[in-house]
Design a protein around this motif. Structure first.
Motif: not given
Length: 189
Positions: A16-24, A29-34, A104-113
């Protein structure tokens, strides 16, 4: 028996928490006005109820703060395990400092979005900068022990590396973490 028992979290709560995080993340990413983001839009995107959101978070800021805390804890664990490997192995020239940067970079790569969104937050950038500064300081100490030193302060190297990482994420991680680490190391050798 140890007092530091890990409490097992129900997999449904994690999901459930993952779903909320992914949604956020996807909404940011889609909106300019947060400022137009609402709990309802996040819940709708996650295909969950607002009431479910409030079972886990006080508000959107709380969700962001929990995401920040979790991702930085995960990054710190990654860096710690790399440090332990560095200490256990025979360190060849530049291997240990570079391995920390690659981790460090691999972690960023795996969680790029997630990182691409989170790096827009000033406080989060400061925390990531601090982690990079630790990596660069370790790298500088290693170079100093071998009779070499950087020509520029560690803060400048960490700051420019953060800029490179931000660009890399924005461009869709065009290069592998290992290749990018090599390029960064080459700039300061």
């Amino acid at each position: 028996m140890s007092n530091t028992k890990k409490i097992k979290v129900d997999p449904r709560i994690k999901r459930t928490k993952r779903m909320f995080k992914d949604a956020l993340i996807s909404l940011i990413q889609e909106t300019d006005d947060k400022s137009k983001l609402t709990v309802q839009t996040i819940a709708d995107r996650a295909e969950l109820n607002r009431a479910t959101f409030y079972l886990h978070y006080q508000d959107i800021d709380d969700l962001m703060e929990q995401m920040t805390k979790e991702i930085l804890e995960e990054l710190t664990r990654t860096m710690k395990s790399t440090s332990e490997m560095d200490n256990q192995s025979i360190i060849k020239e530049n291997t240990a400092p570079k391995s920390r940067l690659v981790s460090f970079l691999e972690h960023f790569y795996q969680n790029a979005g997630l990182y691409n969104v989170m790096l827009e937050n000033k406080d989060f950038r400061k925390r990531v900068f601090s982690i990079l500064l630790d990596i660069v300081t370790f790298w500088a100490d290693d170079r100093k022990a071998r009779g070499r030193s950087f020509q520029v302060p560690n803060e400048i190297i960490a700051s420019s590396t953060l800029g490179i990482v931000s660009w890399w994420l924005q461009e869709g991680t065009l290069y592998s973490p290992s290749y990018l680490a090599n390029q960064i190391v080459l700039m300061y050798n």
